[in-house]
Scaffold this motif. Structure first.
Motif, PDB file in Angstrom:
ATOM      1  N   GLU A   1      18.060   7.219   6.336  1.00 44.64           N
ATOM      2  CA  GLU A   1      17.365   7.453   7.609  1.00 44.64           C
ATOM      3  C   GLU A   1      15.880   7.108   7.490  1.00 44.64           C
ATOM      4  OE1 GLU A   1      18.666  10.950   9.936  1.00 44.64           O
ATOM      5  OE2 GLU A   1      20.041  11.285   8.245  1.00 44.64           O
ATOM      6  N   ILE A   2      15.310   7.357   6.333  1.00 42.88           N
ATOM      7  CA  ILE A   2      13.917   6.981   6.093  1.00 42.88           C
ATOM      8  C   ILE A   2      13.775   5.464   6.149  1.00 42.88           C
ATOM      9  CG2 ILE A   2      12.077   6.916   4.355  1.00 42.88           C
ATOM     10  CD1 ILE A   2      13.137   9.695   3.404  1.00 42.88           C
ATOM     11  N   ALA A   3      14.772   4.752   5.640  1.00 37.88           N
ATOM     12  CA  ALA A   3      14.733   3.284   5.653  1.00 37.88           C
ATOM     13  C   ALA A   3      14.631   2.744   7.078  1.00 37.88           C
ATOM     14  CB  ALA A   3      15.963   2.711   4.948  1.00 37.88           C
ATOM     15  N   VAL A   4      15.269   3.405   8.021  1.00 39.47           N
ATOM     16  CA  VAL A   4      15.181   2.989   9.429  1.00 39.47           C
ATOM     17  C   VAL A   4      13.752   3.212   9.944  1.00 39.47           C
ATOM     18  CG1 VAL A   4      15.997   3.461  11.779  1.00 39.47           C
ATOM     19  CG2 VAL A   4      17.633   3.383   9.868  1.00 39.47           C
ATOM     20  N   LEU A   5      13.169   4.352   9.593  1.00 33.42           N
ATOM     21  CA  LEU A   5      11.781   4.629  10.005  1.00 33.42           C
ATOM     22  C   LEU A   5      10.838   3.588   9.407  1.00 33.42           C
ATOM     23  CD1 LEU A   5      11.614   8.509   9.454  1.00 33.42           C
ATOM     24  CD2 LEU A   5      11.958   7.289  11.621  1.00 33.42           C
ATOM     25  N   TRP A   6      11.043   3.272   8.132  1.00 31.42           N
ATOM     26  CA  TRP A   6      10.203   2.306   7.432  1.00 31.42           C
ATOM     27  C   TRP A   6      10.332   0.923   8.062  1.00 31.42           C
ATOM     28  CZ3 TRP A   6       6.144   1.311   4.878  1.00 31.42           C
ATOM     29  CH2 TRP A   6       6.006   0.146   4.141  1.00 31.42           C
ATOM     30  N   ARG A   7      11.564   0.517   8.346  1.00 30.59           N
ATOM     31  CA  ARG A   7      11.793  -0.784   8.985  1.00 30.59           C
ATOM     32  C   ARG A   7      11.044  -0.873  10.317  1.00 30.59           C
ATOM     33  NH1 ARG A   7      17.250  -1.088  11.303  1.00 30.59           N
ATOM     34  NH2 ARG A   7      16.090  -0.037  12.932  1.00 30.59           N
ATOM     35  N   ASP A   8      11.160   0.176  11.117  1.00 26.70           N
ATOM     36  CA  ASP A   8      10.484   0.182  12.419  1.00 26.70           C
ATOM     37  C   ASP A   8       8.973   0.108  12.247  1.00 26.70           C
ATOM     38  OD1 ASP A   8      12.959   0.303  13.639  1.00 26.70           O
ATOM     39  OD2 ASP A   8      12.821   2.449  14.106  1.00 26.70           O
ATOM     40  N   PHE A   9       8.443   0.852  11.281  1.00 19.41           N
ATOM     41  CA  PHE A   9       7.009   0.797  11.018  1.00 19.41           C
ATOM     42  C   PHE A   9       6.598  -0.617  10.618  1.00 19.41           C
ATOM     43  CE2 PHE A   9       3.610   0.650   7.886  1.00 19.41           C
ATOM     44  CZ  PHE A   9       2.550   1.166   8.634  1.00 19.41           C
ATOM     45  N   ALA A  10       7.313  -1.211   9.686  1.00 10.60           N
ATOM     46  CA  ALA A  10       6.968  -2.548   9.191  1.00 10.60           C
ATOM     47  C   ALA A  10       7.047  -3.589  10.307  1.00 10.60           C
ATOM     48  CB  ALA A  10       7.890  -2.934   8.035  1.00 10.60           C
TER      49      ALA A  10
ATOM     50  N   ILE B   1       0.843  -1.199   0.000  1.00 12.67           N
ATOM     51  CA  ILE B   1       0.000   0.000   0.000  1.00 12.67           C
ATOM     52  C   ILE B   1       0.883   1.257   0.000  1.00 12.67           C
ATOM     53  CG2 ILE B   1      -1.705   1.326   1.353  1.00 12.67           C
ATOM     54  CD1 ILE B   1      -2.853  -1.384   2.274  1.00 12.67           C
ATOM     55  N   PHE B   2       2.090   1.119   0.518  1.00 12.34           N
ATOM     56  CA  PHE B   2       3.025   2.244   0.609  1.00 12.34           C
ATOM     57  C   PHE B   2       3.924   2.377  -0.621  1.00 12.34           C
ATOM     58  CE2 PHE B   2       1.883   1.712   5.015  1.00 12.34           C
ATOM     59  CZ  PHE B   2       1.922   2.994   5.531  1.00 12.34           C
ATOM     60  N   ASP B   3       3.801   1.508  -1.610  1.00 13.12           N
ATOM     61  CA  ASP B   3       4.660   1.581  -2.799  1.00 13.12           C
ATOM     62  C   ASP B   3       4.608   2.972  -3.414  1.00 13.12           C
ATOM     63  OD1 ASP B   3       5.430  -1.023  -2.467  1.00 13.12           O
ATOM     64  OD2 ASP B   3       4.317  -1.817  -4.181  1.00 13.12           O
ATOM     65  N   GLY B   4       5.769   3.563  -3.615  1.00 16.75           N
ATOM     66  CA  GLY B   4       5.873   4.885  -4.224  1.00 16.75           C
ATOM     67  C   GLY B   4       5.609   6.041  -3.273  1.00 16.75           C
ATOM     68  N   PHE B   5       5.179   5.737  -2.086  1.00 14.83           N
ATOM     69  CA  PHE B   5       4.768   6.730  -1.102  1.00 14.83           C
ATOM     70  C   PHE B   5       5.896   7.709  -0.754  1.00 14.83           C
ATOM     71  CE2 PHE B   5       3.873   7.884   3.365  1.00 14.83           C
ATOM     72  CZ  PHE B   5       2.585   8.370   3.239  1.00 14.83           C
ATOM     73  N   VAL B   6       7.042   7.169  -0.370  1.00 16.98           N
ATOM     74  CA  VAL B   6       8.168   8.007   0.039  1.00 16.98           C
ATOM     75  C   VAL B   6       8.747   8.747  -1.168  1.00 16.98           C
ATOM     76  CG1 VAL B   6      10.542   7.949   0.921  1.00 16.98           C
ATOM     77  CG2 VAL B   6       8.738   6.719   2.121  1.00 16.98           C
ATOM     78  N   ASP B   7       8.862   8.062  -2.295  1.00 17.84           N
ATOM     79  CA  ASP B   7       9.409   8.713  -3.492  1.00 17.84           C
ATOM     80  C   ASP B   7       8.571   9.922  -3.892  1.00 17.84           C
ATOM     81  OD1 ASP B   7      11.492   6.895  -3.655  1.00 17.84           O
ATOM     82  OD2 ASP B   7      10.381   5.557  -4.988  1.00 17.84           O
ATOM     83  N   GLU B   8       7.270   9.768  -3.843  1.00 15.61           N
ATOM     84  CA  GLU B   8       6.373  10.875  -4.188  1.00 15.61           C
ATOM     85  C   GLU B   8       6.565  12.052  -3.228  1.00 15.61           C
ATOM     86  OE1 GLU B   8       1.582  11.687  -4.026  1.00 15.61           O
ATOM     87  OE2 GLU B   8       2.239   9.684  -4.634  1.00 15.61           O
ATOM     88  N   PHE B   9       6.680  11.751  -1.942  1.00 15.57           N
ATOM     89  CA  PHE B   9       6.866  12.800  -0.951  1.00 15.57           C
ATOM     90  C   PHE B   9       8.228  13.489  -1.128  1.00 15.57           C
ATOM     91  CE2 PHE B   9       8.280  14.099   3.358  1.00 15.57           C
ATOM     92  CZ  PHE B   9       7.438  15.190   3.489  1.00 15.57           C
ATOM     93  N   LEU B  10       9.262  12.706  -1.383  1.00 13.66           N
ATOM     94  CA  LEU B  10      10.588  13.298  -1.575  1.00 13.66           C
ATOM     95  C   LEU B  10      10.628  14.199  -2.813  1.00 13.66           C
ATOM     96  CD1 LEU B  10      13.072  10.445  -0.621  1.00 13.66           C
ATOM     97  CD2 LEU B  10      12.647  12.587   0.605  1.00 13.66           C
ATOM     98  N   LEU B  11       9.968  13.783  -3.878  1.00 10.18           N
ATOM     99  CA  LEU B  11       9.895  14.641  -5.074  1.00 10.18           C
ATOM    100  C   LEU B  11       9.243  15.975  -4.738  1.00 10.18           C
ATOM    101  CD1 LEU B  11       8.931  12.110  -7.890  1.00 10.18           C
ATOM    102  CD2 LEU B  11      11.092  13.367  -7.646  1.00 10.18           C
ATOM    103  N   PHE B  12       8.175  15.916  -3.958  1.00  5.69           N
ATOM    104  CA  PHE B  12       7.503  17.144  -3.528  1.00  5.69           C
ATOM    105  C   PHE B  12       8.458  18.025  -2.727  1.00  5.69           C
ATOM    106  CE2 PHE B  12       5.728  19.169   0.227  1.00  5.69           C
ATOM    107  CZ  PHE B  12       4.975  20.182  -0.361  1.00  5.69           C
TER     108      PHE B  12
END
Length: 153
Positions: free
Chosen positions: A133-142, A91-102
């Motif tokens: 650093e986002i990858a660490v947040l994502w790992r913790d969420f998952a 459900i999160f696919d592309g989520f971070v990339d879209e936000f970073l582009l913004f």
């Protein structure tokens, strides 16, 4: 009610929640950036504000996930990962990339940041550092989402 209709309905609610949350993330980012600029705290503002918004997003998303009814009875668990987690993460696919582009676009079009080249046009190295650093947040969420699913009745 059997688990599948309940789980499907909960995933649909979560997907709707996340879709609505995307615009709020942009608003939050704009506000954090404006606050930093008003306080002349431009050094590291891309990293600081991206991480702040995503930390908040993952925390709120996990809280919302906890509020939804899920049933894990009879749901497969493979190598410690619930099949429900495998349904959630895409459900999160592309989520971070879209936000970073913004966020990068917001910085590149900001007149206020034009005198601070590292923040005005974040380099690939800077962006990759933030992504780590986002990858660490994502790992913790998952991991937290998976623990939740494993604990569901």
């Amino acid at each position: 009610m059997p688990p599948e209709p309940i789980n499907s309905q909960s995933f649909k609610q979560f997907q709707d929640y996340l879709a609505q949350h995307k615009s709020r993330m942009k608003t939050d980012y704009r506000q954090l950036l404006a606050r930093d600029l008003s306080k002349q705290q431009w050094d590291g503002c891309f990293q600081r504000n991206v991480l702040a918004v995503l930390t908040d997003t993952y925390t709120q998303s996990l809280n919302f996930l906890h509020s939804l009814p899920f049933q894990s009875a009879g749901v497969a668990v493979e190598r410690g990962m619930s099949a429900l987690t495998r349904r959630l993460l895409p459900i999160f696919d592309g989520f971070v990339d879209e936000f970073l582009l913004f966020a990068v676009d917001k910085h590149r079009t900001s007149c206020a940041l034009s005198n601070f080249p590292d923040e005005h046009k974040p380099s690939d190295d800077y962006i990759n550092q933030v992504k780590r650093e986002i990858a660490v947040l994502w790992r913790d969420f998952a991991l937290n989402a998976n623990a939740h699913f494993l604990a569901c009745p």
